[in-house]
Design an enzyme around this catalytic site. Sequence first.
Site, short mmCIF file in Angstrom:
data_model
loop_
_atom_site.label_atom_id
_atom_site.label_comp_id
_atom_site.label_asym_id
_atom_site.label_seq_id
_atom_site.Cartn_x
_atom_site.Cartn_y
_atom_site.Cartn_z
N ALA A 132 77.45 62.47 1.08
CA ALA A 132 76.28 61.67 1.42
C ALA A 132 76.67 60.63 2.46
O ALA A 132 77.81 60.16 2.48
CB ALA A 132 75.72 60.97 0.17
N ALA A 134 75.09 57.07 3.99
CA ALA A 134 74.02 56.12 3.73
C ALA A 134 74.10 54.91 4.66
O ALA A 134 74.66 54.99 5.74
CB ALA A 134 74.07 55.70 2.27
N SER A 135 73.57 53.78 4.19
CA SER A 135 73.36 52.64 5.09
C SER A 135 74.65 51.90 5.44
O SER A 135 74.79 51.39 6.55
CB SER A 135 72.37 51.65 4.46
OG SER A 135 72.79 51.28 3.17
N GLN A 138 79.86 56.22 3.98
CA GLN A 138 79.60 57.61 3.59
C GLN A 138 80.57 58.02 2.48
O GLN A 138 81.66 57.46 2.34
CB GLN A 138 79.69 58.55 4.78
CG GLN A 138 81.04 58.67 5.43
CD GLN A 138 80.96 59.49 6.73
OE1 GLN A 138 80.01 59.37 7.50
NE2 GLN A 138 81.97 60.32 6.97
N VAL A 139 80.15 59.01 1.70
CA VAL A 139 80.87 59.40 0.49
C VAL A 139 81.49 60.78 0.68
O VAL A 139 80.83 61.71 1.15
CB VAL A 139 79.93 59.41 -0.73
CG1 VAL A 139 80.70 59.79 -1.99
CG2 VAL A 139 79.27 58.04 -0.90
N LYS A 153 83.92 56.42 -1.24
CA LYS A 153 82.98 55.82 -0.29
C LYS A 153 83.77 55.03 0.75
O LYS A 153 84.51 54.10 0.42
CB LYS A 153 81.98 54.91 -1.01
CG LYS A 153 80.93 54.32 -0.06
CD LYS A 153 79.68 53.84 -0.78
CE LYS A 153 79.90 52.65 -1.65
NZ LYS A 153 78.61 52.07 -2.14
N ASP A 285 68.59 48.27 -6.47
CA ASP A 285 68.35 49.20 -5.36
C ASP A 285 68.03 50.58 -5.95
O ASP A 285 68.77 51.55 -5.77
CB ASP A 285 69.59 49.27 -4.46
CG ASP A 285 69.34 50.04 -3.17
OD1 ASP A 285 68.16 50.31 -2.86
OD2 ASP A 285 70.30 50.38 -2.47
#
Length: 436
Positions: A132, A134-135, A138-139, A153, A285
């Site tokens: 993934a 994201a903001s 990344q993972v 991450k 979140d």
Amino acid sequence: MASDPSDLDDKLPLQGRFNRFRKLAGLSAQISADVLKSGAKRLVGQEPEFLSKAAAEKLVSTLGELKGAAMKFGQVVSMDTEFLSPEVRQVIARLQNEAPPMPQEVVVRVLREELGDTPEALFREFDPKPLAAASLGQVHRAVLHDGREVAVKVQYPGIAETLSGDMDNLGLVVKTVSKASRLADGTAYFQELREEMLLETDYLREAALCSDFARATAALPDLRVPEVIAERTSRRVLTLELLQGRTLKDWVVSEPSAEERFRVARQLIFAIYAPFFTHGQMHADPHPGNFMVLEDGRLGVLDFGSIKRFSPRFVDANRRMFLHAVRLESMDVMGLSREVGFTSELPDEEATPLIQEVLHIAGRPMRSSPYDYASCSITRDMKLHFARNAPRFLKIRPPAEAVMFFRSTGGLAQNLRLIAAQGDFRGVFQEVASLL
């Protein structure tokens, strides 16, 4: 041949406060034109989408490249079911855990800087393709030398400075709008949001919050919080146990049964409210990419950078308000609101019915059984209530910490609407109350 570092930097999130502001301004102009076109169609009797698929694709492309606060905003937009068609929501939902990845050479560079060695030395296996993006980072899937599967991450280089610049840009907008419109000053609430978001760039803090959240939910067997791998964690790298399952947004489209929908909806309610009422912590979140339906049926919780710790006063007053609502008891609305931290410039006889209606709308699932979240109109009716009474609501001010509370509970309501479960949710809230 080694890559030129300057070429790699070109593939990272756009740097520079002015450059990012200019990119967002260009996107804003395009989206505004699309919305105006939609309004014109509405005037001639057509029923257009609020946002076209083409505009949504542009939104995802631009915010995905920018990452940071811009992408977080896009994640919030993607959860709003009231103004976007299912097709457009599906496009924007890609922001929840998909974005253009950073080059592998950059990932290696960050791991060397933070953990002192290459992925091959640090892990038995390390998948260069991200699970993934994201903001803030990344993972990657990896395997420790002892055989445990983990999620690593890796933070985008420079994202802390980028996020700070984004929030400063937004802060100027908030300040300007507050002064120009002569509305209530929103800077205190924005400052709360800014501080919480900037703290998310410290992965050592996130690791501590993850461990704290695990302790806060230890008595809830249906929830699963991943274990922190401390020896592979630093300020810009976070390594957690890899949970096996499907994110909520992927699980929903698999056409789960009515029983499964109710079970997962119940788990989500416990994941948000139980740690808040019992330990003063809340996952702030709650977009669908941050929850996972695991292979063993439990609900996995992901992303702990935005876990919010509330003041004892805020938690205690909200706990008593919740218990009154679940027990269908009358309550001193204004007295409890003041204990929560609300202030009001209105006479109590004007403010009380406004707040009572908020509690009445939000409390529908606590009063009736069964309750159908597929046809739930809580979010829409809450927006209409605030819009119809905007001048008076501007004179009722919640405490700054309520920003993250509303972000969490609002996200929960949207997730429950997404799951579209039906059942005895009054019984679920009574279960939560039994923990207190």
